[in-house]
Scaffold this active site. Structure first.
Site, PDB file in Angstrom:
ATOM      1  N   HIS A 154       0.861  -1.189   0.000  1.00  0.00           N
ATOM      2  CA  HIS A 154       0.000   0.000   0.000  1.00  0.00           C
ATOM      3  C   HIS A 154       0.895   1.236   0.000  1.00  0.00           C
ATOM      4  O   HIS A 154       1.310   1.731   1.046  1.00  0.00           O
ATOM      5  CB  HIS A 154      -0.910  -0.018   1.232  1.00  0.00           C
ATOM      6  CG  HIS A 154      -1.941   1.072   1.258  1.00  0.00           C
ATOM      7  ND1 HIS A 154      -3.097   0.975   2.002  1.00  0.00           N
ATOM      8  CD2 HIS A 154      -2.012   2.282   0.640  1.00  0.00           C
ATOM      9  CE1 HIS A 154      -3.814   2.076   1.845  1.00  0.00           C
ATOM     10  NE2 HIS A 154      -3.153   2.889   1.013  1.00  0.00           N
ATOM     11  N   HIS A 165       1.408   4.881  -2.622  1.00  0.00           N
ATOM     12  CA  HIS A 165       0.994   5.657  -3.787  1.00  0.00           C
ATOM     13  C   HIS A 165       2.209   6.357  -4.390  1.00  0.00           C
ATOM     14  O   HIS A 165       2.903   7.108  -3.692  1.00  0.00           O
ATOM     15  CB  HIS A 165      -0.059   6.688  -3.383  1.00  0.00           C
ATOM     16  CG  HIS A 165      -1.288   6.086  -2.785  1.00  0.00           C
ATOM     17  ND1 HIS A 165      -2.411   5.803  -3.532  1.00  0.00           N
ATOM     18  CD2 HIS A 165      -1.571   5.694  -1.512  1.00  0.00           C
ATOM     19  CE1 HIS A 165      -3.337   5.271  -2.749  1.00  0.00           C
ATOM     20  NE2 HIS A 165      -2.848   5.190  -1.522  1.00  0.00           N
ATOM     21  N   HIS A 214      -9.746   1.148  -0.973  1.00  0.00           N
ATOM     22  CA  HIS A 214      -9.603   1.857   0.293  1.00  0.00           C
ATOM     23  C   HIS A 214     -10.986   1.885   0.953  1.00  0.00           C
ATOM     24  O   HIS A 214     -11.968   2.344   0.353  1.00  0.00           O
ATOM     25  CB  HIS A 214      -9.152   3.295   0.051  1.00  0.00           C
ATOM     26  CG  HIS A 214      -7.714   3.427  -0.330  1.00  0.00           C
ATOM     27  ND1 HIS A 214      -7.145   2.747  -1.383  1.00  0.00           N
ATOM     28  CD2 HIS A 214      -6.716   4.200   0.198  1.00  0.00           C
ATOM     29  CE1 HIS A 214      -5.861   3.089  -1.475  1.00  0.00           C
ATOM     30  NE2 HIS A 214      -5.574   3.963  -0.537  1.00  0.00           N
ATOM     31  N   GLU A 265     -11.191   3.682   6.433  1.00  0.00           N
ATOM     32  CA  GLU A 265     -10.219   4.652   6.941  1.00  0.00           C
ATOM     33  C   GLU A 265     -11.018   5.869   7.406  1.00  0.00           C
ATOM     34  O   GLU A 265     -11.107   6.162   8.592  1.00  0.00           O
ATOM     35  CB  GLU A 265      -9.228   5.042   5.845  1.00  0.00           C
ATOM     36  CG  GLU A 265      -8.242   6.137   6.272  1.00  0.00           C
ATOM     37  CD  GLU A 265      -7.471   6.718   5.089  1.00  0.00           C
ATOM     38  OE1 GLU A 265      -6.385   7.285   5.333  1.00  0.00           O
ATOM     39  OE2 GLU A 265      -7.947   6.633   3.951  1.00  0.00           O
ATOM     40  N   ASP A 316       1.914   3.934   2.864  1.00  0.00           N
ATOM     41  CA  ASP A 316       0.878   4.773   2.249  1.00  0.00           C
ATOM     42  C   ASP A 316       1.501   5.879   1.382  1.00  0.00           C
ATOM     43  O   ASP A 316       1.593   5.751   0.170  1.00  0.00           O
ATOM     44  CB  ASP A 316      -0.037   5.350   3.317  1.00  0.00           C
ATOM     45  CG  ASP A 316      -1.404   5.764   2.788  1.00  0.00           C
ATOM     46  OD1 ASP A 316      -1.636   5.640   1.574  1.00  0.00           O
ATOM     47  OD2 ASP A 316      -2.244   6.208   3.592  1.00  0.00           O
ATOM     48  N   ASP A 317       1.898   6.984   2.013  1.00  0.00           N
ATOM     49  CA  ASP A 317       2.529   8.124   1.334  1.00  0.00           C
ATOM     50  C   ASP A 317       3.660   8.610   2.243  1.00  0.00           C
ATOM     51  O   ASP A 317       3.493   9.577   2.998  1.00  0.00           O
ATOM     52  CB  ASP A 317       1.513   9.252   1.105  1.00  0.00           C
ATOM     53  CG  ASP A 317       0.302   8.784   0.318  1.00  0.00           C
ATOM     54  OD1 ASP A 317       0.378   8.765  -0.924  1.00  0.00           O
ATOM     55  OD2 ASP A 317      -0.713   8.420   0.939  1.00  0.00           O
TER      56      ASP A 317
END
Length: 337
Positions: free
Chosen positions: A13, A15, A193, A196, A274-275
């Site tokens: 996961h 991006h 997603h 969340e 994630d990021d």
């Protein structure tokens, strides 16, 4: 205590657009003549104080506008894969958000060819394998999702799956039922997603209506005991992003995070970044934060690493090879004690 920094792992996961480090963000803005509201790395870092998912997305979508040419997509993807390699990541499955680029005039081949070039270069340079997931943005109509599928036809064998991201509230998974069915018919894996920002009902919709292979985040599943049981029984993986969840106020701090409870309840949870520049850490930082704040045992940290491979879309023989490498690393560490 095992050395979790060196433990082989996969990341499922992450991006690509969200891996823009402040220095590269500024570099690409200058390269492409793109105006951004930051002049220094410190200003970019200061902007990474978020109140919720939407405040992050506002920065995320503004930042990705510096990615204009094929070289930009190559540079950003390669930089992430190099960092992942440093964290002992052996395989990465990465999201790209095509609509964010198509809507501003970037062609599909520009982004895809740039990313695929980086993936091959990283495989040759570091031995890290990777897969690409097309992440639809749920704030846009489902019809755009079909347009993405059509444009991806020329790259069909280079894409591992279809995902769903963007602001959850007001955009339930069921909105994309038909396009996800089309992706499955194409032979792609699917994920969304959910859970969340949205509630446990969004996780259930992703499972029962979209029929996903994985849930991205999914931490709010805990609000529905029957759903937790279902996820554990079916071993539907959750790609949890602990530091991201804290930065976006899903949990107030790491001590409140439920990844340990979900793991101990038998769910196939994984730890991911994630990021990473936006949320304060790459994948190893997430493992360390979980160990320190949640008292994860060595066995539980090993289980997270093993889950990361079993939840991947690698062929079974590759998964088995990576699991053996984890066992070998543990045995080697024990022998050296």
């Amino acid at each position: 205590m095992i050395d979790i920094l060196a433990l082989p792992k996969a990341e499922l996961h992450m991006h690509i657009e969200g891996s823009l480090e402040p220095a590269m963000l500024l570099e690409l803005a200058a390269r492409n003549g793109v105006a951004i509201p930051f002049a220094t790395q410190a200003e970019v870092e200061a902007a990474c104080e978020f109140q919720n998912l939407q405040t992050f997305l506002d920065l995320y979508y503004a930042g990705l506008t510096v990615m204009c040419g094929r070289e930009d997509f190559t540079d950003v993807t390669y930089a992430y894969l190099r960092k992942a390699h440093e964290d002992a990541v052996k395989h990465a499955e990465m999201f790209i958000s095509p609509q964010a680029h198509l809507r501003r005039g970037i062609t599909f081949p520009t982004m895809m060819d740039g990313i695929l070039e980086a993936m091959e270069a990283a495989r040759q340079d570091f031995g890290i394998t990777s897969g690409l997931i097309l992440g639809l943005q749920r704030q846009f109509p489902e019809a755009e999702g079909f347009e993405v599928l059509e444009q991806a036809r020329a790259y069909e064998d280079r894409v591992v799956g279809l995902g769903l991201g963007g602001p959850e509230l007001g955009n339930p998974p069921s909105k994309f039922e038909r396009v996800f069915a089309a992706a499955r018919a194409r032979g792609w894996k699917t994920m969304a997603h959910a859970g969340e920002e949205g509630g446990a009902d969004y996780v259930r919709e992703a499972v029962e209506i979209l029929k996903v292979d994985r849930i991205d985040h999914g931490v709010r599943c805990e609000d529905d005991d029957d759903l937790v049981h279902l996820l554990a029984e079916r071993q539907i993986p959750l790609t949890v992003c602990p530091l991201s969840n804290v930065r976006l106020k899903v949990f107030q701090d790491m001590a409140e995070h439920n990844i340990a409870r979900l793991l101990r309840a038998g769910l196939a949870v994984t730890a991911n970044s994630d990021d990473p520049p936006y949320f304060g850490g790459y994948v190893n930082d997430n493992y360390v934060a979980c160990r320190e704040a949640l008292d994860l045992t060595d066995a539980e940290l090993v289980q997270l690493a093993k889950n990361s491979f079993t939840a991947s879309f690698l062929p079974q023989e590759e998964i088995a090879r990576h699991l053996r490498s984890i066992d070998a690393a543990i045995a080697g560490a024990a022998a050296g004690e």
